[in-house]
Scaffold this active site. Structure first.
Site, PDB file in Angstrom:
ATOM      1  N   HIS A  18       0.869  -1.425  -0.120  1.00  0.00           N
ATOM      2  CA  HIS A  18       0.170  -0.099   0.042  1.00  0.00           C
ATOM      3  C   HIS A  18       1.141   0.847   0.038  1.00  0.00           C
ATOM      4  O   HIS A  18       1.967   1.465   0.464  1.00  0.00           O
ATOM      5  CB  HIS A  18      -1.273   0.103   1.368  1.00  0.00           C
ATOM      6  CG  HIS A  18      -0.026  -0.152   2.199  1.00  0.00           C
ATOM      7  ND1 HIS A  18      -0.038  -0.739   2.999  1.00  0.00           N
ATOM      8  CD2 HIS A  18       0.286  -0.069   3.346  1.00  0.00           C
ATOM      9  CE1 HIS A  18       0.818  -1.430   3.810  1.00  0.00           C
ATOM     10  NE2 HIS A  18       0.398   0.010   4.588  1.00  0.00           N
ATOM     11  N   HIS A  45       0.950   4.757   1.483  1.00  0.00           N
ATOM     12  CA  HIS A  45       0.473   5.861   2.342  1.00  0.00           C
ATOM     13  C   HIS A  45       0.292   7.712   1.720  1.00  0.00           C
ATOM     14  O   HIS A  45       1.006   7.603   1.222  1.00  0.00           O
ATOM     15  CB  HIS A  45       1.324   6.389   3.928  1.00  0.00           C
ATOM     16  CG  HIS A  45       1.667   4.756   4.221  1.00  0.00           C
ATOM     17  ND1 HIS A  45       0.419   5.137   5.981  1.00  0.00           N
ATOM     18  CD2 HIS A  45       2.498   3.631   4.695  1.00  0.00           C
ATOM     19  CE1 HIS A  45       0.757   3.687   6.320  1.00  0.00           C
ATOM     20  NE2 HIS A  45       1.940   3.352   5.291  1.00  0.00           N
TER      21      HIS A  45
HETATM   22  P1  5GP Z   1       1.926   0.118   7.224  1.00  0.00           P
HETATM   23  O1  5GP Z   1       2.814  -0.047   8.570  1.00  0.00           O
HETATM   24  O2  5GP Z   1       2.232  -1.334   7.052  1.00  0.00           O
HETATM   25  O3  5GP Z   1       3.351   0.892   6.321  1.00  0.00           O
HETATM   26  O4  5GP Z   1       0.662   0.328   7.383  1.00  0.00           O
HETATM   27  C1  5GP Z   1      -0.367   0.315   7.494  1.00  0.00           C
HETATM   28  C2  5GP Z   1      -1.786   1.437   7.766  1.00  0.00           C
HETATM   29  O5  5GP Z   1      -2.479   0.679   7.995  1.00  0.00           O
HETATM   30  C3  5GP Z   1      -0.866   1.667   9.428  1.00  0.00           C
HETATM   31  O6  5GP Z   1      -0.933   3.360   9.307  1.00  0.00           O
HETATM   32  C4  5GP Z   1      -2.319   0.847  10.053  1.00  0.00           C
HETATM   33  O7  5GP Z   1      -2.664   2.009  10.644  1.00  0.00           O
HETATM   34  C5  5GP Z   1      -3.169   0.258   9.039  1.00  0.00           C
HETATM   35  N1  5GP Z   1      -4.749  -0.261   9.189  1.00  0.00           N
HETATM   36  C6  5GP Z   1      -3.941  -1.554  10.028  1.00  0.00           C
HETATM   37  N2  5GP Z   1      -5.451  -2.033   9.843  1.00  0.00           N
HETATM   38  C7  5GP Z   1      -6.533  -1.599   9.911  1.00  0.00           C
HETATM   39  C8  5GP Z   1      -7.817  -1.563  10.063  1.00  0.00           C
HETATM   40  O8  5GP Z   1      -8.296  -2.406   9.318  1.00  0.00           O
HETATM   41  N3  5GP Z   1      -8.516  -0.172   8.764  1.00  0.00           N
HETATM   42  C9  5GP Z   1      -8.165   0.868   8.488  1.00  0.00           C
HETATM   43  N4  5GP Z   1      -8.573   1.858   8.189  1.00  0.00           N
HETATM   44  N5  5GP Z   1      -6.696   1.115   8.554  1.00  0.00           N
HETATM   45  C10 5GP Z   1      -5.944   0.341   8.894  1.00  0.00           C
END
Ligand code: 5GP
Ligand code: ZN
Length: 143
Positions: free
Chosen positions: A103, A105
């Site tokens: 994903h 951001h």
């Molecule tokens: P990463 O840490 O992998 O770069 O980003 C994952 C993101 O997904 C995090 O910022 C976290 O807050 C978001 N996230 C995790 N679980 C959920 C969820 O159930 N719903 C939403 N909308 N965001 C989520």
């Protein structure tokens, strides 16, 4: 490669099993609000197919992903009256990835906000710049 992972939170969001606040959706991509935002309005742009990280992405989804990111970013800028934003992606646990479904951001930035990337910048010493370039260049593969 498996397209849907039953234990993946983003696959569950894509399928509707987990509710989310959808900002935008097309055939290949969904964009939602991050549930734990850096700033309110922090968005995620998620391919509907499960890819673990950037290197796993099918090149066929590059355009939809970036087009989706652009559409959502433009809406953030207009809707929240932003002067700036960051677009980033964490890949691998040590890089901060916590959901192993690729994903992007998109985060709003504000003047004097409390977000700081604390970086100690390094200096290349004798010959190191070329040595690092060579280490990488020899693996450049253009398909
Ligand atoms: P990463 O840490 O992998 O770069 O980003 C994952 C993101 O997904 C995090 O910022 C976290 O807050 C978001 N996230 C995790 N679980 C959920 C969820 O159930 N719903 C939403 N909308 N965001 C989520
Ligand atoms: Zn997934």
């Amino acid at each position: 490669m498996q397209k849907i992972m039953s234990d993946c939170v983003f696959c569950k969001i894509v399928s509707g099993e987990i509710a989310s606040e959808v900002l935008f959706e097309n055939h290949h991509v969904v964009s939602i609000l991050d549930i734990n935002p850096i700033h309110f309005g922090h968005a995620l742009v998620i391919p509907k197919v499960h890819y673990r990280d950037f290197l796993e992405l099918d090149p066929g989804c590059y355009t939809s992903l970036l087009t989706g990111a652009r559409i959502v970013t433009a809406a953030l800028v207009k809707g929240l009256n932003l002067e700036g934003f960051n677009i980033f992606s964490n890949n691998g646990r040590i890089a901060g990835q916590s959901v192993f479904h690729f994903h992007l951001h998109v985060t709003p930035r504000y003047r004097d906000d409390d977000i700081r990337f604390i970086l100690t910048l390094k200096k290349y010493q004798n010959g190191e710049l070329k040595r690092y370039a060579d280490l990488i260049r020899r693996h450049i593969e253009v398909s």
